[in-house]
Motif scaffolding. Structure first.
Motif, short mmCIF file in Angstrom:
data_model
loop_
_atom_site.label_atom_id
_atom_site.label_comp_id
_atom_site.label_asym_id
_atom_site.label_seq_id
_atom_site.Cartn_x
_atom_site.Cartn_y
_atom_site.Cartn_z
N LEU A 1 0.84 -1.25 -0.01
CA LEU A 1 0.08 0.19 0.02
C LEU A 1 1.03 1.17 -0.02
N ASP A 2 0.39 2.18 -0.51
CA ASP A 2 1.25 3.50 -0.70
C ASP A 2 0.55 4.34 0.55
N PRO A 3 1.40 5.40 0.89
CA PRO A 3 1.11 6.15 2.20
C PRO A 3 -0.47 6.40 2.49
N PHE A 4 -1.00 6.92 1.21
CA PHE A 4 -2.51 7.42 1.28
C PHE A 4 -3.56 6.15 1.73
N LEU A 5 -3.01 4.95 1.03
CA LEU A 5 -4.01 3.90 1.71
C LEU A 5 -3.64 3.52 2.86
N VAL A 6 -2.27 3.36 3.30
CA VAL A 6 -1.87 2.81 4.82
C VAL A 6 -2.76 3.62 5.60
N ASN A 7 -2.89 4.99 5.55
CA ASN A 7 -3.74 5.86 6.59
C ASN A 7 -5.20 5.76 6.46
N LEU A 8 -5.47 5.41 5.08
CA LEU A 8 -7.12 5.34 4.76
C LEU A 8 -7.47 4.17 5.40
N ARG A 9 -6.70 3.00 5.46
CA ARG A 9 -7.10 1.57 6.16
C ARG A 9 -7.20 1.75 7.42
N MET A 10 -6.46 2.60 8.19
CA MET A 10 -6.73 2.86 9.42
C MET A 10 -8.18 3.67 9.86
N LYS A 11 -8.54 4.32 8.98
CA LYS A 11 -9.78 5.16 9.17
C LYS A 11 -11.06 4.09 8.91
N PHE A 12 -10.75 3.20 8.14
CA PHE A 12 -11.79 2.18 7.81
C PHE A 12 -12.14 1.32 9.15
N GLU A 13 -10.92 1.04 9.66
CA GLU A 13 -10.94 -0.05 10.78
C GLU A 13 -11.35 0.69 12.20
N GLU B 1 -15.33 8.22 4.71
CA GLU B 1 -16.15 9.37 4.58
C GLU B 1 -17.40 9.33 3.60
N GLY B 2 -17.70 8.48 2.86
CA GLY B 2 -18.76 8.04 2.11
C GLY B 2 -18.38 8.51 0.77
N GLU B 3 -17.24 8.72 0.37
CA GLU B 3 -16.90 8.87 -0.89
C GLU B 3 -16.98 7.73 -2.11
N ARG B 4 -17.50 8.13 -3.29
CA ARG B 4 -17.31 7.32 -4.48
C ARG B 4 -16.05 6.73 -4.68
N ILE B 5 -15.85 5.64 -5.12
CA ILE B 5 -14.29 4.97 -5.47
C ILE B 5 -14.52 4.45 -6.77
N VAL B 6 -13.32 4.75 -7.52
CA VAL B 6 -13.18 4.32 -9.03
C VAL B 6 -11.63 3.35 -8.77
N TRP B 7 -11.80 2.22 -9.20
CA TRP B 7 -10.61 1.39 -9.11
C TRP B 7 -10.20 0.95 -10.77
N PHE B 8 -9.07 0.75 -10.75
CA PHE B 8 -8.41 0.29 -12.27
C PHE B 8 -7.24 -0.13 -11.96
N HIS B 9 -6.68 -0.85 -13.09
CA HIS B 9 -5.37 -1.64 -12.87
C HIS B 9 -4.75 -1.87 -13.99
N LEU C 1 -22.83 7.13 7.24
CA LEU C 1 -21.88 7.95 6.24
C LEU C 1 -22.47 9.28 5.73
N PRO C 2 -21.48 10.32 5.51
CA PRO C 2 -21.77 11.50 4.86
C PRO C 2 -22.44 11.23 3.70
N LYS C 3 -23.38 12.11 3.19
CA LYS C 3 -23.93 12.09 1.77
C LYS C 3 -23.82 13.16 1.02
N TYR C 4 -23.57 13.19 -0.25
CA TYR C 4 -23.10 13.89 -1.21
C TYR C 4 -24.13 14.22 -2.36
N PRO C 5 -24.14 15.40 -3.00
CA PRO C 5 -25.07 15.67 -4.07
C PRO C 5 -24.31 14.92 -5.44
#
Length: 302
Positions: free
Chosen positions: A68-80, A178-186, A259-263
Motif C-alpha cells: 500500500l502507498d502512504p495514502f492507502l496505509v492511513n486510509l485503512r486505519m480510518k476504515f477499521e 467518509e462516504g466517498e465514491r471510489i473508482v478502481w482500475f489496474h 456515512l456523509p451524503k453528497y449530491p
C-alpha cells in the motif's frame, strides 16, 4: 503472463473445432502448506519498495506479496473501527493451529495495535509458505535480506495476519470511510517495467493536478507482484459524489446511514473519468495488460 487472462477456448471448442459446452471439469488439487509465515516492511520510497518486490517475485519466494502507498496505509486505519479490530483478532486467533500460538498472535497484535502506522510510508506485506514452519521461516529470511538491501525495515505484521485469516472483508468498503465514491482500475506489466509503470502513472496524475485540487480528489495505489513475471498496479481514486443504487443495495444499512451524503457532481465524476482514461492510454503505450475486458480497457487495440 498472457493477455486478458487464461485461454478458455478449450471450454467451448473440441479438438476438431466442434462447438460445445463442457458441463464437468476435474481440477488437480495441491496439499495445503503446513508452514506459513507473514511479515510487513516499511520503505521510504516507492522505488526501493518496487525493487524489493520484483526481486522477491523473481526468486519465487512469496505466495503473496502486496503493498500500500502512504495514502492507502492511513486510509485503512480510518476504515477499521473497534468492532472490526475485535473481529480481526478473533479470526486471527481461530486461524492458529494451537491455543499457545493463538494467544501469542493475539498478544503481539494487541501490543502493537495501530501505533506503528504513524511512522510507515510505503507498506509491503509478504506471506511465505513451506512444507513446515522451518521452511517458511527460511524463505522469509531470504525476503528479509532482500528488503534490507533495498533500504526497507521490518514493522509489525498485523495486516498480512488479518488478511490471511479473513481474506473476504465486509462489502461496506464500496464507499470510502467518509462516504466517498471510489473508482478502481489496474494494469499489469513484466517485472522489468514495474518502476516505469508506477512513475509514468504518477506523471499523469501530476498533469491533472488542477482537477485533483479543484474537486478534492484523493488517490492511492495497491501494488502487487505475482511470481517472476507480473507486476500489478491498481490506482484507487476517491471523490465526493452521490451514492449509487448498488451502494444502498449491498452496504449494511446501519453503516450506510452513518456515512456523509453528497449530491451528484457531474464535473467531479467527469474529472475522475478523464484522469482514468489518460492513465489507461499511457498504460497502452507501455504494453500493459488487464484482468478484465469491456468498456474500461481498450481490448481491440491492445
Amino acid at each position: 503472463y498472457r493477455y486478458y487472462g487464461p485461454d478458455l477456448t478449450g471450454l467451448f471448442l473440441g479438438d476438431c473445432g466442434a462447438y460445445g459446452i463442457k458441463t464437468q471439469i476435474t481440477l488437480q488439487l495441491i496439499p495445503a502448506p503446513q508452514g506459513i509465515n507473514t511479515a510487513s516492511f516499511s520503505f521510504q520510497s516507492a522505488a526501493d519498495m518496487i525493487a524489493a518486490m520484483t526481486e522477491i517475485g523473481a526468486q519465487k519466494l512469496a505466495s503473496e506479496c502486496f503493498a500500500l502507498d502512504p495514502f492507502l496505509v492511513n486510509l485503512r486505519m480510518k476504515f477499521e473501527g473497534l468492532s472490526e479490530d475485535l473481529e480481526s483478532l478473533q479470526k486471527v486467533f481461530a486461524s492458529q493451529r494451537s491455543l499457545v500460538s493463538g494467544l501469542t498472535e493475539l498478544a503481539s497484535m494487541a501490543l502493537h495495535g495501530r501505533r506503528f502506522v504513524k511512522s510507515v510510508r510505503f507498506l509491503m506485506s509478504v506471506v511465505t509458505e513451506g512444507n513446515d514452519i522451518s521452511e517458511a521461516n527460511s524463505t522469509m529470511a531470504k525476503v528479509s535480506s532482500i528488503v534490507k538491501r533495498h533500504a526497507g525495515s521490518e514493522v509489525p505484521n498485523s495486516l498480512p495476519k488479518v488478511i490471511r485469516a479473513s481474506p473476504f472483508r465486509k462489502i461496506n468498503r464500496l464507499l470510502g470511510p467518509e462516504g466517498e465514491r471510489i473508482v478502481w482500475f489496474h494494469a499489469m506489466v513484466p517485472n522489468s517495467r514495474a518502476l516505469e509503470l508506477y512513475l509514468e502513472t504518477e506523471k499523469v496524475f501530476d498533469l491533472h493536478a488542477s482537477e485533483i485540487e479543484t474537486f478534492n480528489l484523493r488517490y492511492g495505489y495497491l501494488i502487487s507482484v505475482n511470481g517472476p513475471s507480473t507486476f500489478g498496479l491498481e490506482p484507487i481514486i476517491y471523490f465526493k459524489g452521490q451514492a449509487l443504487p448498488i451502494h444502498t443495495r449491498y452496504i449494511d444499512p446501519n453503516h450506510f446511514e452513518k456515512l456523509p451524503k453528497y449530491p451528484h457532481s457531474a464535473d467531479a465524476l467527469q474529472a475522475v473519468l478523464d484522469i482514468r482514461e489518460a492513465i489507461i492510454r499511457k498504460w497502452a503505450d507501455l504494453g500493459a495488460t488487464h484482468l478484465q475486458i469491456g468498456r474500461t480497457y481498450p481490448y481491440l487495440s491492445t
